[in-house]
Design an enzyme around this catalytic site. Structure first.
Site, PDB file in Angstrom:
ATOM      1  N   ASP A  50       0.772  -1.678  -0.192  1.00 57.58           N
ATOM      2  CA  ASP A  50      -0.012  -0.078  -0.418  1.00 57.58           C
ATOM      3  C   ASP A  50       0.217   1.356   0.265  1.00 57.58           C
ATOM      4  O   ASP A  50       1.557   1.254   0.978  1.00 57.58           O
ATOM      5  CB  ASP A  50      -0.360   0.106   1.217  1.00 57.58           C
ATOM      6  N   ASP A 100     -10.566   4.783  -0.914  1.00 56.89           N
ATOM      7  CA  ASP A 100     -11.156   3.389  -0.464  1.00 56.89           C
ATOM      8  C   ASP A 100     -12.907   2.985  -0.331  1.00 56.89           C
ATOM      9  O   ASP A 100     -13.514   3.755  -0.446  1.00 56.89           O
ATOM     10  CB  ASP A 100     -10.883   3.179   0.649  1.00 56.89           C
TER      11      ASP A 100
HETATM   12  C1  GLA Z   1      -5.323   2.327   2.574  1.00 59.10           C
HETATM   13  C2  GLA Z   1      -5.930   1.174   2.636  1.00 59.10           C
HETATM   14  C3  GLA Z   1      -7.085   0.091   2.666  1.00 59.10           C
HETATM   15  C4  GLA Z   1      -6.466  -0.136   3.848  1.00 59.10           C
HETATM   16  C5  GLA Z   1      -5.577   0.818   4.932  1.00 59.10           C
HETATM   17  C6  GLA Z   1      -4.795  -0.031   6.056  1.00 59.10           C
HETATM   18  O1  GLA Z   1      -6.342   3.255   3.710  1.00 59.10           O
HETATM   19  O2  GLA Z   1      -7.000   1.359   0.798  1.00 59.10           O
HETATM   20  O3  GLA Z   1      -7.581  -0.622   1.509  1.00 59.10           O
HETATM   21  O4  GLA Z   1      -5.069  -1.203   3.640  1.00 59.10           O
HETATM   22  O5  GLA Z   1      -4.772   2.270   4.130  1.00 59.10           O
HETATM   23  O6  GLA Z   1      -4.462   1.406   7.319  1.00 59.10           O
END
Ligand code: GLA
Length: 370
Positions: free
Chosen positions: A123, A193
């Site tokens: 990520d 998200d």
């Molecule tokens: C980001 C990702 C999420 C999750 C969070 C965890 O927002 O897009 O899917 O993994 O980080 O902190």
């Protein structure tokens, strides 16, 4: 091949977020088996952010107090016929502020392999800051750095010799679908998200129109993990969510709390025919064929010349399909087709463009036609 069909499993973030513990993962593994989800295809159990501890004096990453023994946890998950996934960032810190992999990529990949990890979600998070510092006012340079960071972890994984699904999470920046396969990605997030409400879920799902040509065996568009069974989604909304993701050949990574899963949610997540559409061996993502305001028809080619056809009603009131509305010609069918209604579990016999059906608010009708 890793991820020959879209990966299926479960991830801790959508429900447990920062609270996830070793016990939650073990409980989930048990429930994936006893609920039938594992046998329906949900085999990856993925720990998302907040498992990370400090590095030891050799720089080796440790899990934190919520995860006392990652190797033992992996052994437990494997003993259930499941696979274990983990999470990190190319930046110094993850999105939740835990230890990332910057400067420790090869070491971290080796540690994951030693633990028995089968899947890595990587990520971007704080690496965005690195990109801006190292290539100020240079978007192309920043993108290059991002590609290199993802390629670096790809190589680190390859060097371990352990197959791992490689999941990119950088929210679709720089049209990741165009270069994801080059940096070894098996899936890449295409958006920001998801959250457990109909507006966000459907906005993300509908925005995938046009991306079909970038998906295929081994490399998939990822509109984010499922919220089926989370928040206040109604049954129709959960069915729409599952249908849309199946039509998109999206990874099916459930995110609900299995300890309180209701039978009607289990039935949606484990609908064999919906899963078969998602997992179809042809590996083709579906696309929008027709849109008239809140009414949308999407089609997904399946092996043996059949097609999955989903009629969505994103509107606020029930909507009736009008005459000559199924658009079968645009899908390559000459006349009548034989149809099966997936959610009703019913063969409809022959239908034509004049097929009539009323679709509830936020609901869907999912057909397989041939
Ligand atoms: C980001 C990702 C999420 C999750 C969070 C965890 O927002 O897009 O899917 O993994 O980080 O902190």
């Amino acid at each position: 091949m890793v991820a020959a069909t879209p990966p299926m499993g479960w991830n801790s973030w959508n429900f447990f977020a920062g609270k996830v513990t070793d016990k939650d993962i073990r409980d989930t593994a048990d429930l994936l088996v006893s609920s039938g989800m594992r046998d329906a295809g949900y085999v990856y159990v993925n720990i998302d952010d907040t498992w990370e501890g400090k590095r030891d004096t050799d720089g080796k990453i440790q899990s934190n107090e919520k995860f006392p023994d990652m190797k033992a946890l992996a052994d437990y998950v494997h003993s259930k016929g499941l696979k274990l996934g983990i999470y990190s960032s190319p930046g110094a810190k993850t999105c939740a502020g835990y230890e990332g992999s910057l400067g420790h990529e090869a070491q971290d990949a080796a540690t994951y392999a030693e633990w028995g990890i089968d899947y890595l979600k990587y990520d971007l998070c704080s690496y965005g800051g690195v990109m801006k510092t190292q290539a100020p006012n240079d978007p192309a340079g920043q993108n290059r750095l991002m590609h290199e960071a993802y390629e670096k972890m790809h190589q680190a994984i390859l060097e371990t010799g352990r197959p791992m699904v490689y999941s990119l999470c950088q929210y679709g920046m720089d049209s990741v679908w165009e270069w994801g396969p080059e940096v070894g990605a098996n899936l890449w997030r295409t958006t920001g998200d998801i959250s457990a409400n109909f507006d966000r879920m459907s906005l993300i799902g509908r925005s995938q129109a046009g991306l079909a040509k970038f998906a295929g065996p081994g490399h998939w568009n990822d509109p984010d993990m499922l919220e089926v069974g989370n928040g206040r989604l109604t049954l129709d909304e959960n069915q729409t969510h599952m249908t849309l993701w199946a039509m998109l050949a999206a990874p099916l990574i459930a995110g609900n709390n299995l300890t309180v899963m209701k039978p009607e949610i289990a039935a949606i997540l484990m609908n064999k025919e919906a899963i078969a559409i998602d997992q179809d061996a042809l590996g083709r993502q579906g696309d929008r064929v027709f849109a008239d305001g809140p009414l949308e028809i999407w089609a997904k080619p399946l092996k043996n010349g059949a097609k999955a056809v989903a009629i969505f009603n994103y509107g606020e009131s029930p909507s009736e399909m009008r005459k000559d509305n199924l658009h079968l010609k645009e899908m390559g069918f000459a006349g009548a087709v034989t149809a099966r209604d997936v959610w009703a579990g019913k063969d409809l016999g022959k239908i034509t463009d004049a097929y009539k059906v009323t679709i509830p608010k936020h609901g869907v009708v999912l057909l397989v036609v041939r």
